[in-house]
Design a protein around this motif. Structure first.
Motif, short mmCIF file in Angstrom:
data_model
loop_
_atom_site.label_atom_id
_atom_site.label_comp_id
_atom_site.label_asym_id
_atom_site.label_seq_id
_atom_site.Cartn_x
_atom_site.Cartn_y
_atom_site.Cartn_z
N VAL A 62 -13.97 -48.51 -35.63
CA VAL A 62 -14.92 -48.86 -34.55
C VAL A 62 -14.19 -49.65 -33.46
CG1 VAL A 62 -16.94 -50.26 -33.98
CG2 VAL A 62 -16.97 -48.79 -36.00
N GLN A 63 -13.35 -50.59 -33.86
CA GLN A 63 -12.64 -51.42 -32.87
C GLN A 63 -11.67 -50.59 -32.04
OE1 GLN A 63 -13.08 -54.56 -31.94
NE2 GLN A 63 -14.76 -54.83 -33.39
N THR A 64 -10.92 -49.69 -32.67
CA THR A 64 -9.95 -48.91 -31.89
C THR A 64 -10.64 -47.87 -31.01
OG1 THR A 64 -9.60 -47.49 -33.84
CG2 THR A 64 -7.99 -49.23 -33.44
N ALA A 99 -5.34 -55.01 -26.66
CA ALA A 99 -4.48 -55.59 -27.70
C ALA A 99 -5.30 -56.40 -28.69
CB ALA A 99 -3.41 -56.47 -27.06
N ALA A 100 -6.27 -57.17 -28.18
CA ALA A 100 -7.11 -58.00 -29.07
C ALA A 100 -7.89 -57.13 -30.04
CB ALA A 100 -8.05 -58.86 -28.23
N ARG A 101 -8.50 -56.07 -29.52
CA ARG A 101 -9.25 -55.17 -30.41
C ARG A 101 -8.29 -54.47 -31.38
NH1 ARG A 101 -14.44 -54.86 -29.42
NH2 ARG A 101 -15.33 -54.98 -27.32
N GLY A 102 -7.11 -54.12 -30.91
CA GLY A 102 -6.14 -53.43 -31.76
C GLY A 102 -5.63 -54.30 -32.90
N TRP A 103 -5.27 -55.55 -32.57
CA TRP A 103 -4.79 -56.44 -33.63
C TRP A 103 -5.91 -56.76 -34.62
CZ3 TRP A 103 0.00 -56.45 -34.58
CH2 TRP A 103 0.96 -56.42 -33.56
N LEU A 104 -7.15 -56.88 -34.10
CA LEU A 104 -8.27 -57.10 -35.01
C LEU A 104 -8.43 -55.90 -35.95
CD1 LEU A 104 -10.73 -58.65 -36.01
CD2 LEU A 104 -12.05 -57.67 -34.11
#
Length: 612
Positions: free
Chosen positions: A377-379, A357-362
């Motif tokens: 890259v984050q997802t 979730a943290a990577r997704g919201w970022l």
């Protein structure tokens, strides 16, 4: 149910159905049978012929053989000779020989293999050939003797699995409950719920914890029972969050029931505040969520609770993002992710689903700020980590956000693929919130293909399911998409009504993430609205687009600023305005340093090249 009662045995099936007909529970009409009782009543009906048959067979058995069969029926459909021997205080070898003789004759039992417990006990495993044999034998035993045997079996299982009682927690809970030892029954039912929750079996966890909370009422009033109840309610809230969604009424009820059991500032109180903060942000009460998450951060910092600090950073990031504070949101989210890396030497501070979730919201925030490659890259990292963890909820988060980033980038074939994968996962796991999101994503892809009527139905279905979970954030985005679809179908009045309702729900304390986008869509709908004079339309369209541009700039949402600049450029060029917006579009496009292969930037480049 019939198959469960008879294991598919033809003779038993005929007998059971005959018993239902004899008692009028099932009645034959002209061309069919009709049910005239509940399934529970059918299940409780045992044909008299079966009872007489069993009694005749038991008359030929010795007293010890009958006692062995009775104790076996208490132990369960499948049992070890070790627990039967313990229940009867008999030698395991004698019990084993009796069971083997029945199994050799194909009478009552069949051999299943061997079992070895953590205390070194080795025994033979048997099971009843048909569940009816077990049930009929069990019903022959008096209530007091049933309780006595259950208690003895529970104690032997507990001793045999002392090193890892969680493996047989459900069995232990059942035996101690029926043995009237409600304290131990509650403990083991809660342990079964905790184990299911840890392994991602959320619906199973809810079932176990519901039973544990019913059992705990029998031991209410003690300090130990209050601590247990608090832990059960917190676990129940966690399991409900996974299945029903973070903002569901059931989740709120679970936290509200847990709250009076907490000491202020305790670790459990922090968990309740974290849960309520997440609930508020998903419901769109973003300022309230931010205030509570800030309070959590203070408590966690004072207590040195690093895991709670990481989660508070995550919640503050999500809340600030939806208040339109993208730079601050990004800082919080990056700190939450960095905290998890810093704690990796011992154990991760964020669970796999929260890390996803943290990577997704970022990634969401990065997309809106115009960093479209960094978002991907984050997802991609979130998806790889979630798949490696084997956590189904983490995978749901990762697929949801990867699908979202594909949508921002205009990669619609990938949107369809990930939405289908997310829907399949949610159907298997019972994730209601994410299933509704997957449905709306599929509707967005349909709109892109020009299937407007189908998109209205799909998004409408998904949005109804989404709101049923209590979720409100992003409703503005999906309302805008519904408005676009209806507008393209010629339903401009309905489109404008949807947009006005969505805009009316936005204020300084709630979800403002899509305020600029709604105003841009409203401007474009007004632009082509029938029956509006040019002068009136000009003022209204420009007003909406300029307001959208101002909000996007204030929030730092460069992607939304670009979309609005394109709309303003097309509108002014078509209406031969002296300031046609070219300079604005060129300046906005020039800001971007990545994502030039994405749909919005490709469209902006094409507009500028065509006008050069």
């Amino acid at each position: 149910m019939l198959h469960h009662r008879t294991s598919g045995n033809a003779l038993f099936m005929i007998g059971v159905v005959g018993g239902w007909l004899d008692r009028g529970l099932l009645r034959i009409a002209d061309t069919h049978c009709e049910l005239h009782a509940s399934l529970d009543k059918l299940a409780a009906c045992v044909p008299d012929s079966f009872v007489r048959m069993l009694e005749r067979e038991l008359e030929l058995a010795s007293a010890l053989q009958r006692r062995v069969l009775e104790a076996a029926s208490v132990a369960g459909r499948e049992f070890s000779t070790a627990v039967v021997a313990a229940a009867l205080d008999e030698q395991p070898t004698e019990v084993e020989e009796i069971c083997l003789s029945w199994a050799r004759r194909g009478q009552f039992l069949r051999k299943k293999g061997r079992c070895e417990w953590s205390d070194g006990t080795v025994g033979e495993l048997f099971e009843f050939i048909h569940v009816l044999y077990q049930e009929l034998t069990y019903e022959r035993i008096g209530v007091a003797r049933q309780a006595f045997l259950h208690l003895r079996i529970g104690e032997r299982l507990e001793g045999g699995h002392g090193a890892d009682p969680a493996r047989v927690a459900t069995e232990l809970a059942l035996h101690f409950q029926r043995g009237r030892d409600y304290g131990r029954a509650t403990h083991y039912m809660g342990l079964a719920g905790e184990r299911a929750l840890r392994h991602g079996a959320y619906r199973e966890a809810i079932d176990h914890l519901t039973r544990a909370l019913v059992l705990i009422e029998r031991a209410a009033g003690t300090a130990a029972s209050q601590v247990r109840e608090l832990n059960f309610r917190l676990m129940m809230a966690a399991a409900l969050r996974m299945t029903k969604g973070y903002a569901a009424k059931e989740v709120e009820d679970a936290y509200l029931l847990a709250q009076p059991l907490c000491e202020d500032g305790s670790a459990q109180h922090v968990l309740v505040m974290i849960g309520m903060s997440a609930l508020y942000v998903i419901r769109g009460a973003c300022q309230r969520a931010l205030d509570l998450a800030t309070q959590v951060f203070g408590c966690a910092e004072k207590a040195g609770n690093q895991a709670a600090l990481a989660e508070a950073q995550l919640l503050m990031g999500i809340a600030r993002q939806h208040l339109g504070q993208h730079v601050l949101a990004q800082a919080h989210l990056e700190q939450s992710i960095a905290s998890n890396r810093d704690g990796a030497s011992s154990s991760n501070l964020l669970s796999p689903e929260l890390m996803a979730a943290a990577r997704g919201w970022l990634a969401y925030s990065l997309c809106l700020q115009g960093h479209l490659d960094q978002a991907r890259v984050q997802t991609d990292k979130a998806f790889a980590e979630a798949r490696a963890s084997g956590n189904p909820l983490a995978l749901a988060h990762a697929l949801n956000f990867r699908c979202t980033v594909h949508r921002f980038r205009g990669e619609w074939h990938l949107v369809r693929e990930d939405a289908a994968a997310l829907a399949a996962l949610c159907n298997a796991q019972g994730f209601e919130l994410f299933l509704s999101i997957a449905t709306m994503m599929q509707g967005a892809a349909e709109l892109h293909r020009g299937e407007c009527e189908r998109a209205v139905q799909t998004v409408g279905t998904g949005l109804a399911g989404y709101e049923a979970t209590g979720a409100r954030i992003h409703c503005a985005f999906w309302a805008g998409l519904l408005a676009l679809a209806n507008h393209r179908l010629g339903r401009t009045a309905l489109a404008l009504e949807i947009l006005e309702q969505a805009l009316a729900r936005i204020d300084s304390h709630h979800d403002q993430l899509w305020h600029a986008e709604l105003l841009r869509i409203k401007g474009e709908v007004l632009w082509t609205a029938c029956g509006v004079t040019f002068d009136a339309a000009s003022d209204a369209v420009e007003g909406c687009l300029l307001a959208a541009l101002s909000i996007a700039r204030t929030q730092g949402a460069k992607l939304l600023e670009l979309r609005t600049a394109m709309a303003l450029f097309r509108y002014r060029r078509e209406h031969c305005k002296q300031d046609d917006g070219r300079a604005l579009l060129k300046e906005t496009y020039a800001w971007f340093r990545e994502g030039h292969d994405t749909a919005d930037l490709s469209e902006a480049r094409a507009l500028l090249e065509a006008d050069s």
